[in-house]
Design an enzyme around this catalytic site. Structure first.
Site, PDB file in Angstrom:
ATOM      1  N   HIS A 129      -5.200   9.548 -58.797  1.00  0.00           N
ATOM      2  CA  HIS A 129      -3.901   9.845 -59.368  1.00  0.00           C
ATOM      3  C   HIS A 129      -3.731   9.088 -60.674  1.00  0.00           C
ATOM      4  O   HIS A 129      -3.793   9.644 -61.751  1.00  0.00           O
ATOM      5  CB  HIS A 129      -2.814   9.501 -58.349  1.00  0.00           C
ATOM      6  CG  HIS A 129      -1.427   9.746 -58.848  1.00  0.00           C
ATOM      7  ND1 HIS A 129      -0.321   9.117 -58.336  1.00  0.00           N
ATOM      8  CD2 HIS A 129      -0.976  10.531 -59.846  1.00  0.00           C
ATOM      9  CE1 HIS A 129       0.747   9.529 -58.994  1.00  0.00           C
ATOM     10  NE2 HIS A 129       0.373  10.387 -59.900  1.00  0.00           N
ATOM     11  N   LYS A 191       7.531  16.716 -57.168  1.00  0.00           N
ATOM     12  CA  LYS A 191       7.844  16.092 -55.868  1.00  0.00           C
ATOM     13  C   LYS A 191       8.492  14.732 -56.090  1.00  0.00           C
ATOM     14  O   LYS A 191       8.042  13.954 -56.924  1.00  0.00           O
ATOM     15  CB  LYS A 191       6.555  15.938 -55.060  1.00  0.00           C
ATOM     16  CG  LYS A 191       6.741  15.182 -53.747  1.00  0.00           C
ATOM     17  CD  LYS A 191       5.492  15.284 -52.872  1.00  0.00           C
ATOM     18  CE  LYS A 191       4.390  14.372 -53.297  1.00  0.00           C
ATOM     19  NZ  LYS A 191       3.194  14.479 -52.466  1.00  0.00           N
TER      20      LYS A 191
HETATM   21  C1  R5P Z   1      -0.482  12.638 -52.624  1.00  0.00           C
HETATM   22  O1  R5P Z   1       0.217  12.652 -53.569  1.00  0.00           O
HETATM   23  C2  R5P Z   1      -1.288  13.792 -52.186  1.00  0.00           C
HETATM   24  O2  R5P Z   1      -1.721  14.554 -53.260  1.00  0.00           O
HETATM   25  C3  R5P Z   1      -0.563  14.667 -51.195  1.00  0.00           C
HETATM   26  O3  R5P Z   1       0.442  15.412 -51.836  1.00  0.00           O
HETATM   27  C4  R5P Z   1       0.067  13.851 -50.100  1.00  0.00           C
HETATM   28  O4  R5P Z   1      -0.855  12.935 -49.611  1.00  0.00           O
HETATM   29  C5  R5P Z   1       0.572  14.732 -48.995  1.00  0.00           C
HETATM   30  O5  R5P Z   1       1.157  13.924 -48.025  1.00  0.00           O
HETATM   31  P1  R5P Z   1       2.064  14.539 -46.904  1.00  0.00           P
HETATM   32  O6  R5P Z   1       1.300  15.628 -46.240  1.00  0.00           O
HETATM   33  O7  R5P Z   1       2.320  13.383 -45.991  1.00  0.00           O
HETATM   34  O8  R5P Z   1       3.308  15.042 -47.535  1.00  0.00           O
END
Ligand code: R5P
Length: 298
Positions: A129, A191
């Site tokens: 990231h 998000k």
């Molecule tokens: C983190 O930013 C990853 O790219 C995923 O979006 C994240 O790990 C998803 O996590 P969860 O399924 O708990 O929402």
């Protein structure tokens, strides 16, 4: 000399597939737990002068760490020339920064530990990231294998008119590559994370112009599934049909898969970096290429 594959418990089937793809041999290794919970490890056989590849998908990493380190040591004790780690899923990539005083950057500590135990690392789509490459964390040669070719082939075969949708900005790199290859439009939502299981998804203004297409949600990790369900709900509210939900790493904590299937999601398709019933996209051939590349760099 051919490679010697040493699977962690749970990765034996993957090692058999890799054995065939690489023309490798399998190390006769035994692991077990003592009654007190400690780990026993034995490599019964000679590894003198060989390159040993420890094969282990590192989901639930704390339960595997001792076994992993003992496997590397077993190979060295038996004379291995080099020891490579092939970790289709590489854990501890998400805490890559310290946001509060005293917060440990676990990505760094984990990387230091593995860099001492292994001579090279291969991982499929590690969660990068804030970092550009694994080399910023690891002191050994690293190969980051992209699952994109396998995902593209899967979508080409199964989804006629897709719009590729990233649930958050971090997914943008995968979404762009897959959408370009398919000649499909793409959307990337925003998000906001409020807690481990609490996210809100926004940034969907204008998305409905693509609602005649099949939405394909694409993210690297599905853990609690809240990111995917949040994005699927946003798509449904914008008038899309049920989404095809594609994840590279099916971390899927207990209860998450059932929650995904209750959301406006037609099906979940994951790669097999972590064994799960949603696996529909094999990446062994790509992983084998990554192992060959890592070995060439030793
Ligand atoms: C983190 O930013 C990853 O790219 C995923 O979006 C994240 O790990 C998803 O996590 P969860 O399924 O708990 O929402």
């Amino acid at each position: 000399m051919s490679l010697l594959l040493l699977p962690l418990p749970g990765d034996e089937a993957r090692a058999s597939r890799l054995e065939r793809l690489l023309g490798a041999d399998r190390a006769p290794v035994a692991f077990r737990r003592f009654p007190d919970g400690e780990t026993y490890a034995r490599l019964d056989g000679d590894a003198t002068g060989r390159v040993v590849v420890v094969v282990g998908s590192l989901c639930d990493p704390d339960s595997k760490l001792a076994t992993l380190l003992f496997a590397a040591q077993a190979a060295r004790d038996r004379g291995a020339r080099k020891v490579v780690l092939a970790a289709p899923y590489l854990a501890y990539m998400r805490q890559d920064a310290s946001f509060l005083p005293g917060e440990v950057v676990t990505s760094r500590v984990f990387a230091q530990l593995l860099s001492r135990a292994f001579d090279a690392l291969v991982a499929v789509d590690p969660h990068l990231h804030r970092l550009e490459s694994l080399d910023e964390l690891y002191d050994i040669p690293t190969v980051a294998v992209s699952a994109a070719p396998a995902i593209i082939a899967y979508l080409r075969r199964t989804v006629p008119d897709p719009v590729i949708v990233g649930p958050d900005s971090e997914s943008g790199r995968w979404v762009g590559a897959v959408a370009d290859a398919l000649g499909a439009p793409s959307l990337v939502f925003e998000k906001t994370r409020h807690g481990d299981r609490d996210v809100t998804i926004g940034g969907a203004d204008g998305a409905s112009m693509w609602k005649q297409r099949t939405p394909v949600l694409l993210d690297d990790i599905i853990s609690t599934g809240r990111t995917m369900t949040g994005a699927a709900n946003v798509l449904a509210a914008a008038g899309f049909s049920k989404a095809v939900c594609v994840g590279i790493h099916a971390v899927l904590v207990p209860g998450a898969y059932a929650e995904l299937l209750r959301a406006p999601i037609a099906r979940v398709a994951t790669t097999d970096t972590i064994e799960h019933e949603s696996n529909a996209i094999p990446v062994d051939a790509l992983l084998a290429d990554g192992i060959r590349e890592a070995v060439s760099r030793l």
